[in-house]
Each structure stands twice: as C-alpha cells, then as structure tokens.
Design an enzyme around this catalytic site. Structure first.
Site, PDB file in Angstrom:
ATOM      1  N   LYS A   1       0.828  -1.213   0.000  1.00  0.00           N
ATOM      2  CA  LYS A   1       0.000   0.000   0.000  1.00  0.00           C
ATOM      3  C   LYS A   1       0.866   1.268   0.000  1.00  0.00           C
ATOM      4  CE  LYS A   1      -4.003  -2.189   0.290  1.00  0.00           C
ATOM      5  NZ  LYS A   1      -4.976  -2.167  -0.817  1.00  0.00           N
TER       6      LYS A   1
ATOM      7  N   GLU B   1     -10.155   5.380   2.610  1.00  0.00           N
ATOM      8  CA  GLU B   1     -10.910   4.253   3.149  1.00  0.00           C
ATOM      9  C   GLU B   1      -9.907   3.154   3.452  1.00  0.00           C
ATOM     10  OE1 GLU B   1     -10.176   4.560   0.068  1.00  0.00           O
ATOM     11  OE2 GLU B   1      -9.570   2.536  -0.482  1.00  0.00           O
TER      12      GLU B   1
ATOM     13  N   SER C   1       2.080  -9.496  -0.509  1.00  0.00           N
ATOM     14  CA  SER C   1       1.656  -8.087  -0.491  1.00  0.00           C
ATOM     15  C   SER C   1       1.881  -7.407   0.849  1.00  0.00           C
ATOM     16  CB  SER C   1       0.185  -7.986  -0.898  1.00  0.00           C
ATOM     17  OG  SER C   1      -0.599  -8.825  -0.065  1.00  0.00           O
TER      18      SER C   1
HETATM   19  C1  LIG Z   1      -1.552  -6.971   2.834  1.00  0.00           C
HETATM   20  C2  LIG Z   1      -2.635  -6.718   1.857  1.00  0.00           C
HETATM   21  N1  LIG Z   1      -2.665  -7.402   0.717  1.00  0.00           N
HETATM   22  C3  LIG Z   1      -3.633  -7.215  -0.198  1.00  0.00           C
HETATM   23  C4  LIG Z   1      -4.656  -6.327   0.000  1.00  0.00           C
HETATM   24  C5  LIG Z   1      -5.713  -6.219  -1.036  1.00  0.00           C
HETATM   25  O1  LIG Z   1      -5.613  -5.094  -1.811  1.00  0.00           O
HETATM   26  P1  LIG Z   1      -5.253  -5.150  -3.347  1.00  0.00           P
HETATM   27  O2  LIG Z   1      -6.068  -6.237  -3.935  1.00  0.00           O
HETATM   28  O3  LIG Z   1      -5.634  -3.818  -3.851  1.00  0.00           O
HETATM   29  O4  LIG Z   1      -3.827  -5.414  -3.494  1.00  0.00           O
HETATM   30  C6  LIG Z   1      -4.661  -5.557   1.183  1.00  0.00           C
HETATM   31  C7  LIG Z   1      -5.719  -4.567   1.425  1.00  0.00           C
HETATM   32  O5  LIG Z   1      -5.925  -4.016   2.443  1.00  0.00           O
HETATM   33  C8  LIG Z   1      -3.631  -5.757   2.117  1.00  0.00           C
HETATM   34  O6  LIG Z   1      -3.591  -5.066   3.267  1.00  0.00           O
END
Ligand SMILES: Cc1ncc(COP(=O)(O)O)c(C=O)c1O
Lengths: 254, 410
Positions: free
Chosen positions: B86, B108, B377
C-alpha cells in the site's frame, strides 16, 4: 406532455414550484401512498420517487438509512415499478424516478426506460450518471420522450454548465452546496452568484435542492429559481410525527 | 485506457457532478506526472529512502523442496515501510497531493494497511488526515487503528451496510463531495472512478519492474507463473503489469474463497457465478450483487480482500483471458500461512496468504527448471489477533484474558 412544458404551464400560475422526494418502500409502500396523497393534495408540483440502492453515494445519513431500511424490508425494483404505475395513474402531477445507475444498468437501459414511459413516468434523476457516461441512456430517453435531469453543482465551471445544457432536458437540478443530501444550506451571497451563473447557462427551468427545509428557504428562492426541492426534511417529519404531518407541512411552505 | 477511462468494457467515471472539476484537475496532474521522467525519479528516490525499495526477492528453498516442483520466489512487499504494498501507491499520491496543493487527505481502509500507509504519508507531508473504516474491520484490525491514531489521523468507524470496505468507500466519497476544495481522496486500490485504477496500478507497477529484474538475476530467465491475491487488485496489477506483454508467463489472481464458493460467504468476483457486471462506487466492473443490482454481503478471513467489486483492469484481463483467476478458502489460507511460517520463517498477511495457497495447490505440477513468483503483499503482524484465534492458541487466549483482567481492575 413533455416534462418541461408541464412545468412551464404550472409556472404560469405559481411563482415557485415544489418538488418533493420519497424513498420507495420506506417506511413502507402503504405509508408512501399516504405521503404522496398528502403531498399532491397540498400543492406539490412534482415528485421524485427514489428506487432504493444499497450504495447511495450522494445521499446523506437520513436518505441513506431510508434506502437501507427499504431494502431490509424487502423492497424490490418490481415493487417500485408497480407502485409508480399506480401513482402515475392516480395523480395528475409529473413523477420522476430517482435512483443510482446500477439499478437501471442491471434491469437493462432500454427495458427500464421503455417501462417507465409505459407507466407514465416523466423523467429520471441519476446522480452518478454524468452525460459522458450516459450517452446511450440519453439517446434512449430521447427516443421515449423522457427527460434525464442533469445536475449543476457549485463547483461546475461556466463552460461545464453550458456543456451540460446541451444535453439537458426537462429542467436543471441545481445542487445548492457541496456535499450530500440532508444538511442545511446557506442561501447567502455566494449562493446568489452561483444561481445567477446557473441562470445564465441555460434556458431550462431551474430546480434547487439540498438542504431546503422551511418556508424561509423557499422564500429565499422566489424569483431566482423555478422549483424548490425538499428531500430529507419530509422523511424526518414522517419519522418523528408520522405521515399525517406531511400535508400541513407542505401547506405551510407557500 | 480510453479517454473516458474504460479498459475494454470496464471502468469509466460514474461520479456526482460536484466532483467533475476535481477529477479534471486530478487527471491533468496525473497525466503531467506520467509524462515527466523527473516525477518517476522523485518517486523512486522517495521509495528507496523512506520505504524499503527495492524490496527483496526471496528464494524459498524449503518450500520449493517441500513441494518438489518449480522453484518458489517470494516478492517481499511486506518489507515496505508500514508493512505492505500500500505504501507504493500512497507515497505516489502523496507527491501528487503536494503538487496539487491540497491540505487534507482522506482514505478508506479494509485491513487497515492502506489507512496506515495514508496516515504515515500525511504525517510525513504535514497533511490533515481522516480515515474511514468499517466498524467490523475496526474490530478485526485493531493494531492498525491504534497506529493510525498515534500518527495523528482521525479514524472514523463506519456503521452503515456491511460495515466493511465498501461502506468505508461510500463514506469517504461523502466526505469528498463535501470538502472537494481542499481535500484529496487517496484511493487505496486499483478501483473507483478513472483515473484511480490506472494511476494506482502505475504506482504499484514498481513491484513487477523490480521482480522481473531480480528473477533474471537469480534464475536467469523469466518465471513460468506469477501469483497475487486479489482484493481490489492493486498488488496484483502491480506485479502483473510488467509481465503482461511477456509471452508464456501465466498470471494468476487468487480471490477470497471465504467459507467456499457454494457457501454464499465469500468475495469471489471473477471466478464465481454469483458476480455480474455492474456500476457502483463510480466505476463499472464485476460485482457480487443480486438480480436487482443490490450489492451482496461478502466474507473473507482477510479484511483486505473482503470487497464486492474488483479492479476494472482485472475485469478486462479476465474477459480477454490474460489473467487466470482462482480462489482459496479461509481454511486453505490458514494452512498455507502455517506452512510458510514453519518452513521459511516468514509471516505473510492473511491477504497475501491467498496467493501462497493458490500457488501451493499448483506448484508441484511444474518442472523443477521453472520458477514462480508469489507476491507477498504484506506482513501478518496486523493479523495476530485473527490468526491466534483461528489457530485456537491457548497461551495467546490466556494472555488476552490476563491483560483484560489487568485493565478492568485498573
Ligand atoms: C496486505 C494486503 N494485501 C492485499 C490487499 C488487497 O488489496 P489489493 O487487492 O488492492 O492489493 C490488502 C488490502 O488491504 C492488504 O492489506
């Protein structure tokens, strides 16, 4: 008869028209029926009937809650159509559908517009459908002689207002301030300038909404706008004092 | 993206008129930045000095041996400052906010990672900050709420609707239409009205650009497959973008299977018959909705994947079959998390664990000469309450009870 002409005929007799708003299914279609009866009986000139949506992004807390409650009690789009057909048959004034675009998209644009025309609806207010996104909708509404009401906001530039005017039909809905529905608006000097810009940008009748709650608010609009829109206020009134309070409230606005 | 913000049949900008001008300005500024190499350079410098970029690509030797198939590499977005991908998007938008001269940001958040990153950016850049978060997510992601508040942000719990991410988005839009003049809405994922999907994917593309370079360095050829979890789709687009035009690389998005595709309690938008095309929250995509177009409730053990819509860019890649979509259930996700912790000493976020679960299911069938990349992520620290609860860990439970007792006696 087309919406604009109907409003113009009424404007020959009144210096300002009144449009009200209700959320279909809130608190119930039976109560909606009674509210509309009181509104029409006391001189409301046009009514927007909101088909509830789960994500009403442009609405404030009062209408948001009404949408959620209407859905929680099981209000379906089909119920709204049947109810609207009955209202259009029963009362002389023009009725509009107000809703968000997904309701129409999911139903099918042409099917929705065609059915609305068949049951005697005069137009649509769709806050999340700017004309850029509504090209097919605008063409279809034209084909069925219905109006997609376009919106002016205090943030609209003169050029944007003129561009919207090129696509507009029926009347222009001028949002009185930044924000969502429900909060009180200040009808001050800035507001007068804004309304003057709206007036300069279009020949269509101007309706003003967002935060209109009292006779004083409506008096402030006399001579500057053609129609005043009352939304959240009647919903609150029904909640606190019941449907019977709507008639006297409307009567007291003129 | 076309001039109206569509990717094929998906996207657009279905916004209230009051935001029209703001979007014009945002589009203009974004276009200017995209065409200006100095802007990207400024962004790279910021990310390498303030965040931890480039994030490493870790060879998961033990997991590779365990499955006996392709070699497993993990892209470590968990090592970003604030613990997730993020930060990439938020810092990029922060630079944009500075250029636009706005004084206040709103956002958000679902898992809290985006809110946390936004609060961090606001603190660094000296901006006022308000974060909208579903009440349900406030409960699930308490540690992040604590940090956001400590960094000076106001966290507003949203009590409408399902009290999760989609409701937080509606509330943030309500704030934005009220405060357009001085406020920028730092959208958290590759969703929402144009130009957000494209812009967020652009900032996140740094993940794939680095990963492609790193895999060539370690493995001497491109990977066979790339896996990412899909909530809104920003981390997935971030790692996929670089590989989209590379033939022979399969891109796999893993959605939240919740209690299972048949249970009705999931967030599967692209690999599920419960979803259909719709327009909400300002854009057209696949939504979990009923026949009337009302949005359905979603469920996932991972708050960040618990969303009714999905990036319009991913809907386009789903339709043109460039990306394959799978889903993993809450149970599979907990197993994948358990295995990754034990074998590699790495704690992926519950969101990211979906990508691991999807990869683990398939990696054994691939050749040992090939490599796959899993995008991690984020890190799992924020999920400690949820994970400990799911593992029914007795000593953790005792710790919570003891702490609770201490507080209630004081
Ligand atoms: C660690 C993590 N991975 C993935 C996501 C999902 O978001 P996105 O699909 O936009 O990558 C989030 C959303 O809060 C997150 O905190």
């Amino acid at each position: 008869m087309k919406l604009e002409q109907q409003l113009r005929n009424k404007l020959k007799e009144k210096d300002i028209l009144l449009m009200t708003h209700i959320v279909l299914g809130y608190p119930s279609l039976d109560v909606n029926r009674e509210i509309i009866r009181q509104m029409v009986g006391n001189g409301v000139d046009c009514i927007e009937m909101q088909i509830p949506f789960s994500e009403p992004m442009a609405d404030g807390p009062v209408i948001l809650k009404a949408n959620q409650d209407a859905l929680a009690t099981g209000t379906k789009v089909e119920d709204c159509f049947q109810f609207a057909a009955e209202m259009a048959r029963t009362h002389e004034i023009p009725f509009l559908f107000m809703t968000y675009y997904n309701i129409i998209f999911k139903y099918g644009e042409e099917a929705f517009i065609k059915r609305a025309a068949e049951i005697g609806i005069h137009g649509f207010i769709i806050p999340d459908l700017p004309p850029e996104m509504g090209k097919t909708f605008l063409a279809l509404a034209d084909k069925y002689n219905l109006a997609l009401i376009l919106i002016y906001a205090p943030t609209s530039t003169d050029a944007r207002m003129e561009e919207l005017d090129r696509h507009a039909n029926g009347f222009i809905y001028c949002v009185a301030r930044r924000g969502v529905t429900g909060k009180k608006s200040a009808f001050d000097h800035d507001f007068d300038n804004y309304l003057a810009r709206c007036r300069a940008a279009t020949q269509l009748p101007l309706a003003v909404g967002f935060g209109i709650q009292s006779k004083e608010d409506i008096d402030a609009l006399r001579g500057k706008a053609d129609m005043a829109v009352i939304g959240s206020r009647t919903i609150q009134l029904v909640e606190t004092e019941g449907a019977e309070a709507v008639g006297p409230f409307i009567a007291g606005l003129r | 993206m076309d001039s109206n913000g569509f990717f094929g049949n998906w996207g657009g900008a279905y916004i209230p008129e009051v935001l029209h001008q703001t979007f014009q300005e945002l589009k203009k500024e974004y276009d200017r930045c995209r065409k200006d190499p100095a802007f990207w350079q400024e962004y790279l410098t910021l990310m390498s000095t303030y965040s931890c970029r480039p994030t490493p690509l870790t060879y998961a030797e033990n997991l590779t041996r365990h499955f006996g198939g392709a070699q497993i590499y993990i892209k470590r977005e968990d090592l970003n400052h604030t613990g997730a991908h993020k930060a990439n998007n938020v810092m990029g938008q922060g630079l944009l906010v500075k250029r636009m001269g706005k004084k206040r940001v709103i956002a958000e958040t679902g898992a809290g990672q985006h809110g946390m990153a936004t609060a961090t950016m606001a603190a660094k850049f000296g901006l006022d900050c308000t974060i909208y978060m579903g009440e349900e997510d406030v409960m699930r992601q308490r540690p992040n709420v604590f940090w956001m508040e400590k960094m000076g942000a106001t966290v507003v719990p949203v009590t409408d609707g399902s009290r999760t991410l989609k409701d937080a988005i509606n509330e943030a839009f309500r704030d934005w239409v009220t405060n357009v003049d001085d406020t920028h809405y730092v959208f958290g994922t590759a969703c929402g009205p144009a130009p957000f999907p494209e812009m967020v994917a652009w900032f996140q593309s740094i993940i794939g650009i680095e990963a492609a370079e790193q895999i060539i360095q370690y493995h001497h050829k491109m990977p066979k497959r790339v896996y990412a979890c899909v909530g809104g789709g920003s981390n997935a687009m971030g790692i996929f973008k670089r590989f989209l035009d590379e033939d022979g690389i399969e891109l796999v998005g893993v959605e939240a299977g919740g209690h299972g595709a048949e249970s009705g309690a999931h967030a599967i938008r692209l690999s599920s018959p419960d979803a259909s095309p719709g327009v909400a929250q300002g854009y057209k995509t696949m939504f979990l909705q009923d026949d009337d177009g009302q949005m359905k409730l979603t469920h996932s053990v991972a708050a960040g994947l618990d969303y009714v819509g999905v990036s319009p860019i991913l809907s386009d890649h789903w339709e043109n079959k460039r990306v394959r979509f799978e889903s993993a259930t809450d149970t599979e996700v907990m197993q994948a998390l358990d295995l990754t912790m034990r074998l590699e000493g790495i704690i992926p976020a519950l969101e990211s664990s979906h990508a691991f679960a999807g990869a683990f299911r398939e990696v054994g069938q691939l050749s040992k000469d090939d490599a796959i990349i899993i995008n991690q992520s984020g890190r799992g620290d924020k999920d400690i309450f949820t994970i400990a609860h799911a593992f029914e860990d007795p000593s953790w439970k005792k710790f919570i009870i003891d702490r609770g007792r201490e507080y209630s006696n004081s």
